[in-house]
Scaffold this motif. Sequence first.
Motif, mmCIF file in Angstrom:
data_model
loop_
_atom_site.group_PDB
_atom_site.id
_atom_site.type_symbol
_atom_site.label_atom_id
_atom_site.label_comp_id
_atom_site.label_asym_id
_atom_site.label_seq_id
_atom_site.Cartn_x
_atom_site.Cartn_y
_atom_site.Cartn_z
ATOM 1 N N ASN A 165 0.824 -1.214 0.000
ATOM 2 C CA ASN A 165 0.000 0.000 0.000
ATOM 3 C C ASN A 165 0.856 1.261 0.000
ATOM 4 O OD1 ASN A 165 -2.491 -1.228 -0.131
ATOM 5 N ND2 ASN A 165 -2.751 -1.314 2.076
ATOM 6 N N HIS A 166 1.987 1.225 0.711
ATOM 7 C CA HIS A 166 2.858 2.402 0.755
ATOM 8 C C HIS A 166 3.404 2.704 -0.641
ATOM 9 C CE1 HIS A 166 5.332 5.406 2.763
ATOM 10 N NE2 HIS A 166 6.290 5.049 1.937
ATOM 11 N N ASN A 167 3.830 1.655 -1.349
ATOM 12 C CA ASN A 167 4.333 1.865 -2.701
ATOM 13 C C ASN A 167 3.224 2.346 -3.630
ATOM 14 O OD1 ASN A 167 5.081 0.462 -5.619
ATOM 15 N ND2 ASN A 167 6.818 1.365 -4.551
ATOM 16 N N THR A 168 2.036 1.805 -3.471
ATOM 17 C CA THR A 168 0.897 2.221 -4.294
ATOM 18 C C THR A 168 0.559 3.682 -4.033
ATOM 19 O OG1 THR A 168 0.062 -0.047 -4.261
ATOM 20 C CG2 THR A 168 -1.486 1.672 -4.914
ATOM 21 N N MET A 169 0.646 4.103 -2.777
ATOM 22 C CA MET A 169 0.421 5.507 -2.425
ATOM 23 C C MET A 169 1.387 6.408 -3.205
ATOM 24 S SD MET A 169 0.977 7.432 1.253
ATOM 25 C CE MET A 169 2.772 7.345 1.122
ATOM 26 N N LYS A 170 2.654 6.005 -3.268
ATOM 27 C CA LYS A 170 3.650 6.803 -3.990
ATOM 28 C C LYS A 170 3.316 6.913 -5.471
ATOM 29 C CE LYS A 170 7.921 5.750 -1.509
ATOM 30 N NZ LYS A 170 9.258 5.254 -1.823
ATOM 31 N N LEU A 171 2.888 5.806 -6.061
ATOM 32 C CA LEU A 171 2.534 5.829 -7.480
ATOM 33 C C LEU A 171 1.355 6.764 -7.725
ATOM 34 C CD1 LEU A 171 2.889 2.033 -8.331
ATOM 35 C CD2 LEU A 171 4.534 3.866 -8.779
ATOM 36 N N LEU A 172 0.342 6.668 -6.878
ATOM 37 C CA LEU A 172 -0.825 7.551 -7.019
ATOM 38 C C LEU A 172 -0.428 9.010 -6.818
ATOM 39 C CD1 LEU A 172 -3.457 5.385 -5.118
ATOM 40 C CD2 LEU A 172 -3.345 5.784 -7.593
ATOM 41 N N ASP A 173 0.467 9.271 -5.878
ATOM 42 C CA ASP A 173 0.949 10.635 -5.663
ATOM 43 C C ASP A 173 1.596 11.186 -6.933
ATOM 44 O OD1 ASP A 173 0.091 10.523 -3.029
ATOM 45 O OD2 ASP A 173 2.103 10.313 -2.171
ATOM 46 N N HIS A 174 2.426 10.368 -7.591
ATOM 47 C CA HIS A 174 3.121 10.815 -8.801
ATOM 48 C C HIS A 174 2.183 10.958 -9.989
ATOM 49 C CE1 HIS A 174 7.432 10.895 -7.616
ATOM 50 N NE2 HIS A 174 6.938 10.215 -6.600
ATOM 51 N N LEU A 175 1.031 10.318 -9.910
ATOM 52 C CA LEU A 175 0.001 10.491 -10.938
ATOM 53 C C LEU A 175 -0.958 11.633 -10.575
ATOM 54 C CD1 LEU A 175 -0.855 6.735 -11.567
ATOM 55 C CD2 LEU A 175 0.285 8.282 -13.196
ATOM 56 N N HIS A 176 -0.703 12.270 -9.441
ATOM 57 C CA HIS A 176 -1.534 13.369 -8.941
ATOM 58 C C HIS A 176 -2.974 12.919 -8.692
ATOM 59 C CE1 HIS A 176 1.877 15.903 -9.796
ATOM 60 N NE2 HIS A 176 1.887 15.430 -11.034
ATOM 61 N N ILE A 177 -3.077 11.737 -8.073
ATOM 62 C CA ILE A 177 -4.378 11.187 -7.690
ATOM 63 C C ILE A 177 -4.421 11.111 -6.170
ATOM 64 C CG2 ILE A 177 -5.886 9.170 -7.780
ATOM 65 C CD1 ILE A 177 -4.721 8.629 -10.599
ATOM 66 N N GLU A 178 -5.338 11.855 -5.590
ATOM 67 C CA GLU A 178 -5.435 11.926 -4.124
ATOM 68 C C GLU A 178 -5.731 10.544 -3.542
ATOM 69 O OE1 GLU A 178 -8.174 14.196 -0.823
ATOM 70 O OE2 GLU A 178 -7.846 15.168 -2.763
ATOM 71 N N ASN A 179 -5.063 10.243 -2.441
ATOM 72 C CA ASN A 179 -5.269 8.944 -1.793
ATOM 73 C C ASN A 179 -4.772 8.994 -0.358
ATOM 74 O OD1 ASN A 179 -2.476 7.251 -1.525
ATOM 75 N ND2 ASN A 179 -2.381 8.711 -3.210
ATOM 76 N N GLN A 180 -5.251 8.064 0.428
ATOM 77 C CA GLN A 180 -4.825 7.909 1.822
ATOM 78 C C GLN A 180 -4.531 6.431 2.100
ATOM 79 O OE1 GLN A 180 -4.253 10.584 3.688
ATOM 80 N NE2 GLN A 180 -4.997 11.849 1.997
ATOM 81 N N LEU A 181 -3.808 5.802 1.184
ATOM 82 C CA LEU A 181 -3.566 4.361 1.292
ATOM 83 C C LEU A 181 -2.595 3.982 2.401
ATOM 84 C CD1 LEU A 181 -3.350 2.996 -2.349
ATOM 85 C CD2 LEU A 181 -5.125 2.636 -0.652
ATOM 86 N N SER A 182 -1.739 4.913 2.772
ATOM 87 C CA SER A 182 -0.715 4.584 3.755
ATOM 88 C C SER A 182 -0.425 5.799 4.620
ATOM 89 C CB SER A 182 0.565 4.130 3.025
ATOM 90 O OG SER A 182 1.544 3.710 3.930
ATOM 91 N N GLN A 183 0.182 5.521 5.752
ATOM 92 C CA GLN A 183 0.544 6.610 6.668
ATOM 93 C C GLN A 183 1.674 7.434 6.064
ATOM 94 O OE1 GLN A 183 1.386 5.272 10.651
ATOM 95 N NE2 GLN A 183 2.547 7.099 11.138
ATOM 96 N N ARG A 184 1.535 8.739 6.147
ATOM 97 C CA ARG A 184 2.560 9.642 5.625
ATOM 98 C C ARG A 184 3.463 10.136 6.753
ATOM 99 N NH1 ARG A 184 1.257 10.985 0.422
ATOM 100 N NH2 ARG A 184 -0.852 10.399 -0.215
ATOM 101 N N TRP A 185 4.655 10.512 6.388
ATOM 102 C CA TRP A 185 5.609 11.030 7.355
ATOM 103 C C TRP A 185 5.077 12.324 7.948
ATOM 104 C CZ3 TRP A 185 9.352 9.674 10.327
ATOM 105 C CH2 TRP A 185 10.254 10.601 10.833
ATOM 106 N N GLN A 186 5.050 12.406 9.274
ATOM 107 C CA GLN A 186 4.513 13.571 9.967
ATOM 108 C C GLN A 186 5.598 14.433 10.609
ATOM 109 O OE1 GLN A 186 1.197 14.316 9.774
ATOM 110 N NE2 GLN A 186 1.082 12.515 8.451
ATOM 111 N N GLY A 187 6.836 14.005 10.494
ATOM 112 C CA GLY A 187 7.929 14.740 11.118
ATOM 113 C C GLY A 187 8.219 14.225 12.505
ATOM 114 N N ILE A 188 9.298 14.701 13.076
ATOM 115 C CA ILE A 188 9.723 14.281 14.408
ATOM 116 C C ILE A 188 9.354 15.378 15.403
ATOM 117 C CG2 ILE A 188 11.705 13.716 15.860
ATOM 118 C CD1 ILE A 188 13.088 12.685 13.300
ATOM 119 N N ASN A 189 8.761 14.969 16.496
ATOM 120 C CA ASN A 189 8.456 15.911 17.567
ATOM 121 C C ASN A 189 9.748 16.244 18.295
ATOM 122 O OD1 ASN A 189 7.650 17.243 19.869
ATOM 123 N ND2 ASN A 189 5.843 15.971 20.187
#
Length: 194
Positions: A165-189
Amino acid sequence: MKKIVVAITGASGTIYGLRLLKALKANPAVQTHLIMTKWAWENLAIEHTGYTKQGVLDLADEVYNERNMGAAVASGSFLHDGMVIVPASMKTIASIATGMGDTLVGRAADVTLKERRPLLIVPRESPFNQIHLENMLKLSKMGVEIIPPIPAFYNNPQTIDDIINHNTMKLLDHLHIENQLSQRWQGINQAHQS
């Protein structure tokens, strides 16, 4: 409506292509055009994906035989919003890098390049030899996005599905297709760093 061409070749990792098709199918604003090679169909059974041939066909809006050089996707006049080759065999990558266009996958990729549309390639081989790297570098210099299915671990994947799912999220991102298939990096507190 976005039109996306998806090619699944005989490299190991057929599930990556199937998961992308499934995600695209779930989006009513996307139409998919699938090319699956002979060895991709073989891998469907070998890799125990859980999909039947009919199950795969049901995921795509249009399906083309890899030998059909008269298919819509073989022409630059067929308008689409991007092509993804997932997984991409090194044979396919070499064919595209040298402009052979001897299969529908190669021809559709060649047309995608000449029309300057997004082309995403998910190479499935390890380790890469110099020929593999040179072919991918050549394609990258032409604007092709090379997106190997390398897992991320910051999202603490618990299953193989999480990694796919994480890899699929990246592919959709590069196709400019909105998705929430995987958790995204939120940064370090910063407060929790020592």
